[in-house]
Design an enzyme around this catalytic site. Sequence first.
Site, PDB file in Angstrom:
ATOM      1  N   GLU A 162      74.618  55.866  89.762  1.00  0.00           N
ATOM      2  CA  GLU A 162      75.488  55.260  90.785  1.00  0.00           C
ATOM      3  C   GLU A 162      76.836  56.166  90.758  1.00  0.00           C
ATOM      4  O   GLU A 162      77.784  55.893  90.334  1.00  0.00           O
ATOM      5  CB  GLU A 162      75.693  54.023  90.145  1.00  0.00           C
ATOM      6  CG  GLU A 162      74.491  52.869  90.184  1.00  0.00           C
ATOM      7  CD  GLU A 162      74.762  51.704  89.969  1.00  0.00           C
ATOM      8  OE1 GLU A 162      74.054  50.675  90.464  1.00  0.00           O
ATOM      9  OE2 GLU A 162      75.921  51.122  89.114  1.00  0.00           O
ATOM     10  N   GLU A 264      67.788  50.456  92.323  1.00  0.00           N
ATOM     11  CA  GLU A 264      67.975  49.129  91.535  1.00  0.00           C
ATOM     12  C   GLU A 264      68.206  47.907  92.237  1.00  0.00           C
ATOM     13  O   GLU A 264      68.710  48.041  93.312  1.00  0.00           O
ATOM     14  CB  GLU A 264      69.072  49.189  90.528  1.00  0.00           C
ATOM     15  CG  GLU A 264      69.200  50.430  89.440  1.00  0.00           C
ATOM     16  CD  GLU A 264      70.578  50.530  88.826  1.00  0.00           C
ATOM     17  OE1 GLU A 264      71.306  49.484  88.717  1.00  0.00           O
ATOM     18  OE2 GLU A 264      70.786  51.628  88.268  1.00  0.00           O
TER      19      GLU A 264
END
Length: 368
Positions: A162, A264
Site C-alpha cells: 500500500e 486486497e
Amino acid sequence: MKRFLAALTGVALGLTLAAPAHAHPRPLPIRGADVSSLAKSEAYGGVYRDRDGRRGDALRILEKAGLNYIRLKVWVNPADGYNDRAHVLAIARRAKAAGLKLFVDFHYSDSWADPGKQNKPAAWAALPYDQLKQAVYDHTYDVLNGLRRQGTTADLVQIGNELNGGLLWPDGRYDNWPGMAGLLNAGYDAVKAVSSRTRVVLHLANGGDNGLYRWWFDNAAANGIRYDVIGLSYYPYWHGTFEAFQANLNDIAVRYGKPLILAETAYPFTTADKDGWENIILSAEPYPGYPATPEGQTAFLRKITEIMRAVPNNLGLGVFYWEATWTGVPGNGWDPADPTSGNGWENQALFDFTNRPLPAMREFGQGR
C-alpha cells in the site's frame, strides 16, 4: 417448406442447447486468498473444517473450493516471530503441494506497512541510503531465493505494501521520488535475479481514487520505476463506490497498459464477534444493498469478480481476498508486539464461526 422449418427449428434448438455454455463467464485467471495469519492461527489452536465438518488443511480446503493462489506477507524481524522468512517458506511448501500458486508481499518493516505508516525495520533504521537500498535487495533476494531453492518459486511478488505515500520513510517517501525509485527498483532487480518469470506488483490502497493512481503511476513513469502489474486495495466501506472503483480500473488499464490485480478486498458475513475484541466493521449493511450476512458477502464477491472481469483488454487478472483464514483464535491478534491483542477481522474471514467454509468461498473460487 417442411425441410426449411425443420432446419430452422434445428438451428433454434442448437442455439438453445448451446446457451448454457455461456451461462457463466470465464473465471478470472487469479482467484486468491491472503493467508498470512494461518501459521500463527494453527500454532494457537486454530482449526479449519470442510463443508461436512471434517477437520482439514485450510489450504487444501481453499484449493478444493476453486482458489488457485495464496498471498503471504513478509516482515523483516517481527516481534512475535511470525510472517518472517521461515514461516513464509513453510507455508509456501504446503501451498505448492496443494496446487496453489504464490504471491509474496514484502512490507519492508517489522510490522504493518500501509498508507499511514511505512516504518523501517529496526535493523535498517540507521542505514545511509545506499546501504538501505542494498538491504532491500538482499532481503528480497534472500527470501525469494530460499523459496526457489526449495522448489516453490514465487509467481508474483509485491515490492512494498500500500505504497500511497512511498516506503521506508523518509528515504522513500512521496516527497522524494528519486529515493523511492531507487528502493523499489532494488526490490525489482532482486526479484528478477531470482526468477525472470516472476511478475512484480506495485500496490496502492484506496482503489476508488483515480486521482491518486494517476498521480502515483505518472510519477513512477517519470522516475523510471519498473514493475509488471498494478495492484490495488478496495474495501467498499472505505474506498468509494463500486462505480468509482470500476472507473479507476478501466482508466488505469488503458492509461498504463499493465495487468491489474485486486490485491486486497473483504466483506463481513456477520456483525457478531468471536474473540471478544471489537470488530473493525460493525455495520449491519456496510455497503448499500449488501448486508453483513453470508449472502451479502457472497453477493459482494460476485460483484467484485464481475467488475474485474470487465476491465478493458482482459487486463483484470484477478482478486485476492484479504485474510481468509484469520478466524477468532485467542493469541492470534493483530499486534505482533502485544500478545493480548485480538482480531477485529474474524467476521470477514472465509470460514464461519464453526470453522467451516462460507458460501462466498466456493462462489469466489468458481469465479462466477
